[in-house]
Design a protein around this motif. Structure first.
Motif, PDB file in Angstrom:
ATOM      1  N   LYS A 375     -36.606  -8.259 -32.542  1.00  0.00           N
ATOM      2  CA  LYS A 375     -35.212  -8.415 -32.127  1.00  0.00           C
ATOM      3  C   LYS A 375     -35.056  -9.586 -31.161  1.00  0.00           C
ATOM      4  CE  LYS A 375     -33.606  -3.667 -32.735  1.00  0.00           C
ATOM      5  NZ  LYS A 375     -33.047  -2.471 -32.061  1.00  0.00           N
ATOM      6  N   LEU A 376     -36.046  -9.750 -30.260  1.00  0.00           N
ATOM      7  CA  LEU A 376     -35.965 -10.874 -29.329  1.00  0.00           C
ATOM      8  C   LEU A 376     -35.987 -12.203 -30.080  1.00  0.00           C
ATOM      9  CD1 LEU A 376     -38.264  -9.819 -26.334  1.00  0.00           C
ATOM     10  CD2 LEU A 376     -35.775  -9.990 -26.374  1.00  0.00           C
ATOM     11  N   LYS A 377     -36.866 -12.258 -31.058  1.00  0.00           N
ATOM     12  CA  LYS A 377     -36.920 -13.486 -31.850  1.00  0.00           C
ATOM     13  C   LYS A 377     -35.620 -13.710 -32.599  1.00  0.00           C
ATOM     14  CE  LYS A 377     -41.946 -13.460 -32.486  1.00  0.00           C
ATOM     15  NZ  LYS A 377     -43.042 -13.372 -33.465  1.00  0.00           N
ATOM     16  N   GLU A 378     -35.069 -12.592 -33.141  1.00  0.00           N
ATOM     17  CA  GLU A 378     -33.794 -12.698 -33.852  1.00  0.00           C
ATOM     18  C   GLU A 378     -32.677 -13.106 -32.900  1.00  0.00           C
ATOM     19  OE1 GLU A 378     -30.808  -9.892 -36.562  1.00  0.00           O
ATOM     20  OE2 GLU A 378     -32.681  -9.075 -35.745  1.00  0.00           O
ATOM     21  N   LYS A 379     -32.693 -12.541 -31.669  1.00  0.00           N
ATOM     22  CA  LYS A 379     -31.678 -12.876 -30.675  1.00  0.00           C
ATOM     23  C   LYS A 379     -31.811 -14.328 -30.257  1.00  0.00           C
ATOM     24  CE  LYS A 379     -28.345 -11.676 -27.861  1.00  0.00           C
ATOM     25  NZ  LYS A 379     -27.014 -11.252 -28.354  1.00  0.00           N
ATOM     26  N   GLU A 380     -33.052 -14.725 -30.057  1.00  0.00           N
ATOM     27  CA  GLU A 380     -33.277 -16.117 -29.656  1.00  0.00           C
ATOM     28  C   GLU A 380     -32.797 -17.083 -30.741  1.00  0.00           C
ATOM     29  OE1 GLU A 380     -37.015 -18.982 -28.227  1.00  0.00           O
ATOM     30  OE2 GLU A 380     -37.323 -16.866 -28.767  1.00  0.00           O
ATOM     31  N   PHE A 381     -33.067 -16.702 -31.984  1.00  0.00           N
ATOM     32  CA  PHE A 381     -32.611 -17.533 -33.096  1.00  0.00           C
ATOM     33  C   PHE A 381     -31.084 -17.583 -33.127  1.00  0.00           C
ATOM     34  CE2 PHE A 381     -31.175 -17.765 -37.541  1.00  0.00           C
ATOM     35  CZ  PHE A 381     -31.701 -19.001 -37.901  1.00  0.00           C
ATOM     36  N   THR A 382     -30.461 -16.430 -32.905  1.00  0.00           N
ATOM     37  CA  THR A 382     -28.984 -16.388 -32.905  1.00  0.00           C
ATOM     38  C   THR A 382     -28.417 -17.224 -31.777  1.00  0.00           C
ATOM     39  OG1 THR A 382     -29.056 -14.174 -33.863  1.00  0.00           O
ATOM     40  CG2 THR A 382     -26.999 -14.852 -32.832  1.00  0.00           C
ATOM     41  N   ASN A 383     -29.039 -17.104 -30.580  1.00  0.00           N
ATOM     42  CA  ASN A 383     -28.541 -17.896 -29.437  1.00  0.00           C
ATOM     43  C   ASN A 383     -28.688 -19.391 -29.704  1.00  0.00           C
ATOM     44  OD1 ASN A 383     -27.882 -15.605 -28.046  1.00  0.00           O
ATOM     45  ND2 ASN A 383     -29.822 -15.499 -26.908  1.00  0.00           N
ATOM     46  N   GLN A 384     -29.820 -19.726 -30.263  1.00  0.00           N
ATOM     47  CA  GLN A 384     -30.026 -21.138 -30.571  1.00  0.00           C
ATOM     48  C   GLN A 384     -28.991 -21.632 -31.584  1.00  0.00           C
ATOM     49  OE1 GLN A 384     -32.052 -23.310 -29.204  1.00  0.00           O
ATOM     50  NE2 GLN A 384     -33.077 -21.809 -27.846  1.00  0.00           N
ATOM     51  N   GLN A 385     -28.711 -20.749 -32.548  1.00  0.00           N
ATOM     52  CA  GLN A 385     -27.720 -21.120 -33.550  1.00  0.00           C
ATOM     53  C   GLN A 385     -26.340 -21.282 -32.920  1.00  0.00           C
ATOM     54  OE1 GLN A 385     -27.324 -18.269 -36.675  1.00  0.00           O
ATOM     55  NE2 GLN A 385     -26.378 -19.705 -38.094  1.00  0.00           N
ATOM     56  N   GLN A 386     -25.996 -20.346 -32.008  1.00  0.00           N
ATOM     57  CA  GLN A 386     -24.695 -20.443 -31.349  1.00  0.00           C
ATOM     58  C   GLN A 386     -24.604 -21.703 -30.480  1.00  0.00           C
ATOM     59  OE1 GLN A 386     -24.295 -16.776 -29.250  1.00  0.00           O
ATOM     60  NE2 GLN A 386     -23.554 -15.638 -31.052  1.00  0.00           N
ATOM     61  N   LYS A 387     -25.706 -22.004 -29.786  1.00  0.00           N
ATOM     62  CA  LYS A 387     -25.693 -23.214 -28.954  1.00  0.00           C
ATOM     63  C   LYS A 387     -25.484 -24.465 -29.808  1.00  0.00           C
ATOM     64  CE  LYS A 387     -28.580 -21.547 -25.163  1.00  0.00           C
ATOM     65  NZ  LYS A 387     -29.860 -21.738 -24.418  1.00  0.00           N
ATOM     66  N   MET A 388     -26.152 -24.459 -30.943  1.00  0.00           N
ATOM     67  CA  MET A 388     -25.993 -25.618 -31.838  1.00  0.00           C
ATOM     68  C   MET A 388     -24.551 -25.708 -32.325  1.00  0.00           C
ATOM     69  SD  MET A 388     -29.515 -25.406 -34.061  1.00  0.00           S
ATOM     70  CE  MET A 388     -29.010 -26.790 -35.081  1.00  0.00           C
ATOM     71  N   GLU A 389     -23.943 -24.537 -32.640  1.00  0.00           N
ATOM     72  CA  GLU A 389     -22.553 -24.552 -33.092  1.00  0.00           C
ATOM     73  C   GLU A 389     -21.628 -25.052 -31.999  1.00  0.00           C
ATOM     74  OE1 GLU A 389     -21.818 -20.600 -34.344  1.00  0.00           O
ATOM     75  OE2 GLU A 389     -22.914 -20.796 -36.246  1.00  0.00           O
ATOM     76  N   PHE A 390     -21.877 -24.595 -30.731  1.00  0.00           N
ATOM     77  CA  PHE A 390     -21.053 -25.080 -29.614  1.00  0.00           C
ATOM     78  C   PHE A 390     -21.194 -26.585 -29.424  1.00  0.00           C
ATOM     79  CE2 PHE A 390     -20.942 -20.664 -27.774  1.00  0.00           C
ATOM     80  CZ  PHE A 390     -19.556 -20.552 -27.795  1.00  0.00           C
ATOM     81  N   LYS A 391     -22.442 -27.034 -29.512  1.00  0.00           N
ATOM     82  CA  LYS A 391     -22.667 -28.485 -29.322  1.00  0.00           C
ATOM     83  C   LYS A 391     -21.999 -29.297 -30.427  1.00  0.00           C
ATOM     84  CE  LYS A 391     -26.997 -28.068 -26.735  1.00  0.00           C
ATOM     85  NZ  LYS A 391     -28.452 -28.353 -26.716  1.00  0.00           N
ATOM     86  N   MET A 392     -22.096 -28.741 -31.668  1.00  0.00           N
ATOM     87  CA  MET A 392     -21.441 -29.440 -32.777  1.00  0.00           C
ATOM     88  C   MET A 392     -19.934 -29.492 -32.586  1.00  0.00           C
ATOM     89  SD  MET A 392     -23.589 -27.952 -36.013  1.00  0.00           S
ATOM     90  CE  MET A 392     -22.501 -28.780 -37.187  1.00  0.00           C
TER      91      MET A 392
END
Length: 600
Positions: A375-392
């Motif tokens: 779950k931590l890995k999944e959460k980390e992946f989700t956070n990274q994805q959200q950060k990328m979306e915000f940056k985009m």
């Protein structure tokens, strides 16, 4: 109803401890009590029967002694009755006292009877021959003697009479003795003499009194002439005897002188006599002895119940404690608390179950650890994805272009004299600047967040005028620059208060934001609105929704996300709490750590 259904129902619906007590009561206690009661009752009746037989035997013994004595006395009286020398002595007329005394002295038969037979206390012969002076055993019948009832009764009947007569010895001591009274006719003169033979009480005592039993002997309804209790001799003792019966017999429990006893009362019919001798034998120790034996047996039965009960209780409590301990630890494990005890007392099947439980918990914890890491890995992946979306998203917006465009519009509005529009554009610029500045960041100062909320409220004030009024309250000596919180944490709550709390409010709507530190540990931010409020049921549902998100539930997602963000970054000790009263308003309280735990 099937009798086997009751135990099955008991074992099915009760706990193990109660089941064990049920087994003790029905398998041990009740059988012991039933058998004990039967044995005690049977023992008591056997003891009573034993004492009754013992007393009856002693009564028969005394009865035999009395029959033997009275028969011997009768035989002596019969010998005197037919003695020719006595007839001559009683028929002669004597000229002087000396002559009569000589004749009486020469007649030695009576003296020989007294000397040879220890059961005879005395023999007296009362004569109507006035020429016979009183000498030895010969006594002239005076007028006083003739008036006595026993003398008159003997004079009027030829039967053998037995009487309890008072006697006086040489030392003037009075006593009561059984006496045979018989009329002896003087054939030659037509006169008669009265023979009285007294039975010795000392002889009866030596023959009868050889045990601790109480014995009393009386004749007819006359005073007792013999008793093991010497104070009763000469007294009429009421033993409730039916003197009308020819052969009165009684055997059983008897109360005499307020003492319970076992008694045997029998009737002796002396040889050739209409009189009745009553022999009463009482044992005052029989019932107390029987009671003591029964009490001793009862104590043994009681001990036989109590000792197993104590051992059974100790075992049951120990066993029940181990069962409850195992059950408690299993409940903890089933609720996700794997911090169970290390040791479990005993070395039996329960211990094996506990060992299996620990093995199962270790396996579950290993699986949970792996799932948590996933779950931590999944959460980390989700956070990274959200950060990328915000940056985009942020890269598509040029902040300087927005600021310059809004500033140009603001200046044109200001030049045209439209200051309200210019002010609104200024506030919007500040609002957008804060949002774009904190996109992709994980913390901001409390001062910046509150400035941003003030900007947001000022914009809402422009929209709704008097419907939205606000007040910011800061605790004294509180430096807002020292505290860092998650960015964009308060705006959804304030927005919710305006859209839902102040809904339907046309004027005097108020939103109060109160910031304070409690116990140097908690940073408390209260957001209050004086709007419609809500019912208790709706408040309960709202608090449940912000703690646990329901599937396909779109309402209250913003509040749920805020609460989850706080708990995710700060821990489960922090979060959101909502209070509300209908028609009074709503209070949302955020509890945050007062120390800086955020990293830029």
């Amino acid at each position: 109803m099937n009798i086997t259904l009751f135990p099955k129902r008991i074992f099915r619906i009760t706990k193990i401890k109660k089941q064990l007590y049920f087994i003790y009561i029905f398998a041990l206690l009740i059988p012991i009590l039933l058998i004990g009661i039967f044995l005690i009752t049977n023992t008591y009746h056997l003891l009573l029967k034993h004492y009754q037989n013992q007393i009856e035997a002693d009564n028969i013994r005394v009865k035999s002694i009395m029959f033997d004595v009275t028969t011997n006395v009768y035989n002596l009286s019969d010998d005197l009755f037919s003695d020719k020398d006595l007839q001559v002595l009683l028929a002669n007329h004597y000229s002087s006292k000396e002559e009569s005394a000589k004749a009486c002295n020469n007649y030695s038969k009576i003296t020989n009877f007294i000397n040879k037979n220890t059961y005879i206390s005395d023999i007296k012969l009362y004569t109507n021959n006035q020429t016979i002076a009183e000498y030895g055993n010969f006594i002239p019948a005076t007028q006083e003697i003739k008036e006595a009832l026993w003398y008159q009764e003997a004079s009027n009947h030829a039967d053998i009479i037995w009487k309890s007569m008072e006697t006086t010895d040489y030392w003037k001591h009075t006593s009561q003795e059984l006496s045979l009274i018989r009329r002896i006719p003087v054939i030659s003169t037509g006169e008669y003499a009265i023979l009285v033979i007294q039975i010795s009480n000392n002889y009866l005592k030596n023959r009868i009194q050889n045990n601790s039993l109480f014995t009393a002997v009386s004749v007819n309804n006359e005073p007792v002439f013999y008793s093991t209790n010497r104070s009763l001799v000469g007294c009429n003792v009421d033993f409730s005897i039916d003197y009308e019966q020819n052969q009165y017999q009684y055997l059983g429990q008897f109360t005499y002188d307020e003492q319970k006893s076992i008694a045997c009362i029998s009737t002796l019919l002396p040889y050739i006599s209409k009189d009745k001798i009553y022999i009463s034998t009482l044992d005052f120790n029989a019932l107390p002895d029987a009671y003591h034996i029964v009490a001793f047996c009862s104590i043994i039965i009681l001990i036989a119940c109590i000792v197993p009960f104590i051992l059974f209780t100790l075992f049951t409590n120990h066993f029940s404690t181990r069962i409850n301990t195992l059950l408690r630890e299993m409940h903890k494990a089933s609720n996700g608390d794997y911090n169970i005890i290390d040791n479990f007392k005993g070395n039996d099947e329960l211990s094996e179950v506990f060992s299996d439980l620990k093995v199962m918990i270790r396996c579950i914890m290993q699986m949970d650890s792996k799932m948590y890491e996933a779950k931590l890995k999944e959460k980390e992946f989700t956070n990274q994805q959200q950060k990328m979306e915000f940056k985009m998203l942020a890269s598509q917006i040029n902040p300087h272009f927005i600021y310059n465009t809004l500033e140009t519009i603001r200046m044109q509005s200001f030049t045209s004299g439209n200051r309200d529009v210019a002010n609104a554009i200024k506030l919007l610029g500040k609002y957008l600047h804060y949002v774009l500045e904190n996109t992709g960041t994980s913390s901001t100062t409390l001062k910046k967040e509150l400035d941003y909320i003030q900007t947001y409220l000022a914009i809402q004030k422009l929209r709704f005028d008097d419907r939205v009024n606000y007040q910011l309250m800061i605790q004294d000596a509180l430096n807002l620059e020292e505290y860092q919180i998650l960015p964009l944490l308060l705006q959804p709550i304030v927005e919710n208060a305006i859209l839902h709390g102040l809904e339907g409010t046309n004027e005097n709507g108020k939103i109060i934001i109160d910031v304070k530190v409690i116990e140097e540990e908690f940073l408390i931010i209260d957001i209050f609105d004086n709007g419609l409020g809500m019912t208790e049921d709706k408040l309960l549902e709202l608090n449940q929704n912000i703690q646990t998100r329901k599937q396909n539930k779109t309402s209250n997602i913003g509040l749920y996300n805020i609460n989850q963000r706080i708990k995710l970054y700060y821990g489960n000790a922090y979060g959101m709490n909502i209070k509300s009263r209908l028609e009074e308003g709503t209070l949302v309280t955020l509890t945050l750590p007062s120390h800086n735990t955020m990293e830029d």
